[in-house]
Design a protein around this motif. Structure first.
Motif, PDB file in Angstrom:
ATOM      1  N   ASN A 224     -10.839  11.591  -0.460  1.00  0.00           N
ATOM      2  CA  ASN A 224     -10.700  11.076   0.909  1.00  0.00           C
ATOM      3  C   ASN A 224      -9.629   9.990   0.921  1.00  0.00           C
ATOM      4  N   ARG A 225      -8.443  10.343   1.397  1.00  0.00           N
ATOM      5  CA  ARG A 225      -7.328   9.402   1.422  1.00  0.00           C
ATOM      6  C   ARG A 225      -6.914   9.030   2.837  1.00  0.00           C
ATOM      7  N   LYS A 226      -7.741   9.332   3.815  1.00  0.00           N
ATOM      8  CA  LYS A 226      -7.359   9.054   5.197  1.00  0.00           C
ATOM      9  C   LYS A 226      -7.468   7.569   5.521  1.00  0.00           C
ATOM     10  N   ASN A 227      -8.524   6.929   5.037  1.00  0.00           N
ATOM     11  CA  ASN A 227      -8.769   5.530   5.384  1.00  0.00           C
ATOM     12  C   ASN A 227      -8.782   4.678   4.119  1.00  0.00           C
ATOM     13  N   ILE A 228      -7.644   4.596   3.464  1.00  0.00           N
ATOM     14  CA  ILE A 228      -7.528   3.781   2.260  1.00  0.00           C
ATOM     15  C   ILE A 228      -7.351   2.324   2.657  1.00  0.00           C
ATOM     16  N   GLN A 229      -8.184   1.461   2.111  1.00  0.00           N
ATOM     17  CA  GLN A 229      -8.077   0.034   2.372  1.00  0.00           C
ATOM     18  C   GLN A 229      -7.017  -0.560   1.451  1.00  0.00           C
ATOM     19  N   ASP A 230      -5.988  -1.136   2.041  1.00  0.00           N
ATOM     20  CA  ASP A 230      -4.899  -1.729   1.269  1.00  0.00           C
ATOM     21  C   ASP A 230      -5.196  -3.213   1.065  1.00  0.00           C
ATOM     22  N   ASN A 231      -5.823  -3.537  -0.065  1.00  0.00           N
ATOM     23  CA  ASN A 231      -6.134  -4.920  -0.402  1.00  0.00           C
ATOM     24  C   ASN A 231      -5.176  -5.491  -1.441  1.00  0.00           C
ATOM     25  N   ARG A 232      -4.061  -4.816  -1.673  1.00  0.00           N
ATOM     26  CA  ARG A 232      -3.074  -5.343  -2.616  1.00  0.00           C
ATOM     27  C   ARG A 232      -2.459  -6.635  -2.072  1.00  0.00           C
ATOM     28  N   VAL A 233      -2.146  -7.543  -2.976  1.00  0.00           N
ATOM     29  CA  VAL A 233      -1.585  -8.833  -2.578  1.00  0.00           C
ATOM     30  C   VAL A 233      -0.119  -8.638  -2.232  1.00  0.00           C
ATOM     31  N   HIS A 234       0.253  -8.877  -0.974  1.00  0.00           N
ATOM     32  CA  HIS A 234       1.621  -8.653  -0.528  1.00  0.00           C
ATOM     33  C   HIS A 234       2.516  -9.875  -0.704  1.00  0.00           C
ATOM     34  N   CYS A 235       1.929 -11.047  -0.743  1.00  0.00           N
ATOM     35  CA  CYS A 235       2.737 -12.264  -0.848  1.00  0.00           C
ATOM     36  C   CYS A 235       1.902 -13.348  -1.509  1.00  0.00           C
ATOM     37  N   ALA A 257       3.992 -15.167 -15.304  1.00  0.00           N
ATOM     38  CA  ALA A 257       2.954 -14.136 -15.418  1.00  0.00           C
ATOM     39  C   ALA A 257       2.824 -13.300 -14.147  1.00  0.00           C
ATOM     40  N   LEU A 258       3.190 -13.864 -12.994  1.00  0.00           N
ATOM     41  CA  LEU A 258       3.006 -13.171 -11.720  1.00  0.00           C
ATOM     42  C   LEU A 258       4.281 -12.572 -11.150  1.00  0.00           C
ATOM     43  N   GLN A 259       5.422 -12.850 -11.738  1.00  0.00           N
ATOM     44  CA  GLN A 259       6.689 -12.491 -11.107  1.00  0.00           C
ATOM     45  C   GLN A 259       6.900 -10.986 -10.974  1.00  0.00           C
ATOM     46  N   ASP A 260       6.314 -10.179 -11.850  1.00  0.00           N
ATOM     47  CA  ASP A 260       6.467  -8.728 -11.782  1.00  0.00           C
ATOM     48  C   ASP A 260       5.316  -8.044 -11.071  1.00  0.00           C
ATOM     49  N   LYS A 261       4.422  -8.821 -10.480  1.00  0.00           N
ATOM     50  CA  LYS A 261       3.246  -8.244  -9.840  1.00  0.00           C
ATOM     51  C   LYS A 261       3.134  -8.560  -8.362  1.00  0.00           C
ATOM     52  N   MET A 378       8.087  -4.083  -0.422  1.00  0.00           N
ATOM     53  CA  MET A 378       8.374  -4.506  -1.789  1.00  0.00           C
ATOM     54  C   MET A 378       7.140  -4.376  -2.678  1.00  0.00           C
ATOM     55  N   THR A 379       5.981  -4.698  -2.137  1.00  0.00           N
ATOM     56  CA  THR A 379       4.748  -4.569  -2.907  1.00  0.00           C
ATOM     57  C   THR A 379       4.479  -3.124  -3.280  1.00  0.00           C
ATOM     58  N   HIS A 380       4.680  -2.215  -2.332  1.00  0.00           N
ATOM     59  CA  HIS A 380       4.389  -0.803  -2.590  1.00  0.00           C
ATOM     60  C   HIS A 380       5.475  -0.141  -3.442  1.00  0.00           C
ATOM     61  N   ASP A 381       6.727  -0.381  -3.107  1.00  0.00           N
ATOM     62  CA  ASP A 381       7.822   0.342  -3.759  1.00  0.00           C
ATOM     63  C   ASP A 381       8.204  -0.236  -5.114  1.00  0.00           C
ATOM     64  N   THR A 382       7.968  -1.508  -5.340  1.00  0.00           N
ATOM     65  CA  THR A 382       8.418  -2.146  -6.582  1.00  0.00           C
ATOM     66  C   THR A 382       7.254  -2.530  -7.483  1.00  0.00           C
ATOM     67  N   HIS A 383       6.398  -3.426  -7.007  1.00  0.00           N
ATOM     68  CA  HIS A 383       5.341  -3.957  -7.875  1.00  0.00           C
ATOM     69  C   HIS A 383       4.258  -2.917  -8.163  1.00  0.00           C
ATOM     70  N   TYR A 384       3.822  -2.203  -7.126  1.00  0.00           N
ATOM     71  CA  TYR A 384       2.788  -1.197  -7.361  1.00  0.00           C
ATOM     72  C   TYR A 384       3.321  -0.037  -8.186  1.00  0.00           C
ATOM     73  N   GLU A 385       4.536   0.394  -7.917  1.00  0.00           N
ATOM     74  CA  GLU A 385       5.110   1.491  -8.707  1.00  0.00           C
ATOM     75  C   GLU A 385       5.317   1.075 -10.161  1.00  0.00           C
ATOM     76  N   SER A 386       5.656  -0.191 -10.391  1.00  0.00           N
ATOM     77  CA  SER A 386       5.779  -0.675 -11.772  1.00  0.00           C
ATOM     78  C   SER A 386       4.429  -0.634 -12.475  1.00  0.00           C
TER      79      SER A 386
END
Length: 436
Positions: A224-235, A257-261, A378-386
């Motif tokens: 079930n990917r329709k209602n995915i909660q995006d709790n990733r830290v964006h900033c 420690a946080l610069q790549d995340k 940036m969070t989705h395309d860079t940090h999450y993909e890394s």
């Protein structure tokens, strides 16, 4: 034979020789095209036939049959193509010109459809604040979003803070502005930098960000990917103490420690305790140390070539303001007949939203009005993909290691079985020899 304005049939006013142009086809219907072309336009003007429909400057005609009505082709049409349909969006129609020759399909309203769907769904944004206690993190967040997230928060004394460990607390508030709903998640790091020994105090912060990445990855590959909660830290707003010469060793290690995340935005807290020259020196010192230790902070995207001068000017002001020297206040005071948020001192008033007093307005514009979507991208395309690429590499190494271990275990088993087989053959041969 014509229909008059009352709908009755009459032969009056019929020009001689033109009735013969009417013909009847095989189905018994009247053929009136040739007749319409032969009618003189000056004799049959629309003004006398308003009941059957009219077009300015042309005649109109009604056939003897009520269900057949024919209008002359308007002279304003330059081709056989009818005028374009009006957009269902009304005032949002991207084609405001009434030029009838313009080609119009309708896909130019796609941005309006995306906008309507996005507004209906709402938006999510997760903001993390990192810094030691007493730097005004809670006050700044309340000032940015005009809310009170920490009304039930208990303030610890100095002795309790020394014994406290670093903990992660998450507060969620739904904000609505002009019909747009925003679900704001604020992650606070209580106890960070408050103890005497702060070794690895940032590890729980890093683990929390990785945990949110892992949770999003599992939801993304689920059924079930329709209602995915995006709790990733964006900033991540990293608060730097105004007391000192620059970055502390703890600041350097945590940002490394946080610069790549996560997208890190450095903040000089409580800048009203510094003079204008001290703020400039503080900013210059922090930027030089960021370059010295090769720390990565959020980089503003370059302006596109089609941007106007006003947007370019605002973008340059934002880039010059890093790190942001800010002041927070939830108190509204009356200054010269104006009600505004400010901090009162015996020597004067410090206005929160005055760009000459602090960078609060620049931070709010960047965080909310201009770069919120870019932070999420940036969070989705860079940090999450890394993180996802690292997880895939780690999983691949684990699978290869399992196969290698199986191979190393399988080889001795084959050798043992081979030697057992040789022994059996030798015993069989010896038994045959003894029998003979």
């Amino acid at each position: 034979m014509y229909n008059d304005e009352q709908g009755t049939q009459t032969d009056e006013g019929l020009p001689d020789g033109e009735f013969s142009s009417l013909a009847i086809d095989k189905m018994g219907n009247l053929i009136v095209e040739s007749f319409i072309r032969e009618l003189p336009q000056d004799s049959y003007n629309c003004s006398s036939h308003q009941g059957t429909g009219s077009i300015s400057g042309n005649f109109c005609y009604s056939s003897p049959l009520p269900e057949h009505r024919y209008l002359a082709t308007p002279t304003s049409w330059t081709s056989d193509r009818p005028p374009r349909p009006k957009s269902p969006w009304g005032c949002l129609d991207p084609y405001t010109s009434e030029d009838q020759d313009r080609e119009y399909v309708g896909f130019a309203t796609l941005p309006n459809q995306v906008h309507r769907k996005s507004v209906k769904k709402g938006f999510e944004f997760t903001l993390m604040v990192v810094g030691e206690s007493g730097l005004g993190k809670s006050t700044l967040i309340n000032s940015l979003f005009l809310t009170d997230l920490y009304k039930d928060r208990k303030v610890l004394n100095a002795e309790e803070r020394l014994a406290q460990t670093v903990g992660i607390t998450k507060n969620t508030v739904c904000i609505e502005e002009k019909g747009v709903r925003l679900k704001l998640n604020v992650v606070d790091t209580q106890g960070y930098g408050d103890t005497i020994n702060n070794t690895d105090s940032y590890k729980c912060v890093s683990d929390y960000i990785d945990h949110q990445f892992e949770q999003y990855r599992r939801d993304e590959i689920g059924l079930n990917r329709k209602n995915i909660q995006d709790n990733r830290v964006h900033c991540c707003l990293y608060f730097i103490s105004p007391f000192g010469h620059g970055l502390r060793p703890l600041d350097v290690e945590c940002m490394r420690a946080l610069q790549d995340k996560v997208n890190i935005i450095p903040i000089v807290a409580k800048s009203d305790g510094l003079t204008y020259d001290e703020v400039k020196k503080k900013k210059s010192r922090i930027l030089s140390e960021i370059d010295k230790y090769r720390l990565k902070i959020y980089q503003f995207p370059d302006c596109d070539s089609d941007e106007d001068e006003e947007f370019r000017r605002q973008d340059m002001e934002l880039k010059r303001s890093v790190p942001f020297a800010v002041i927070g206040s939830n108190m509204v005071v009356d200054v010269n007949g104006r009600r505004l948020r400010a901090r009162l001192y015996p020597w004067g008033v410090v206005e929160v939203e005055n760009p000459y007093h602090s960078d609060f307005v620049h931070l709010r514009n960047m965080l909310v009005r201009t770069h919120m979507q870019d932070l999420k991208d940036m969070t989705h395309d860079t940090h999450y993909e890394s993180y996802r690429a690292q997880w895939l590499c780690k999983s691949q190494r684990t699978v290869v290691g399992r196969h290698t271990r199986k191979r190393f275990v399988l080889v001795p088993m084959i050798l043992v079985n081979f030697f057992f087989l040789i022994d059996e053959i030798i015993l069989i041969v010896l038994n045959k020899l003894l029998i003979e």
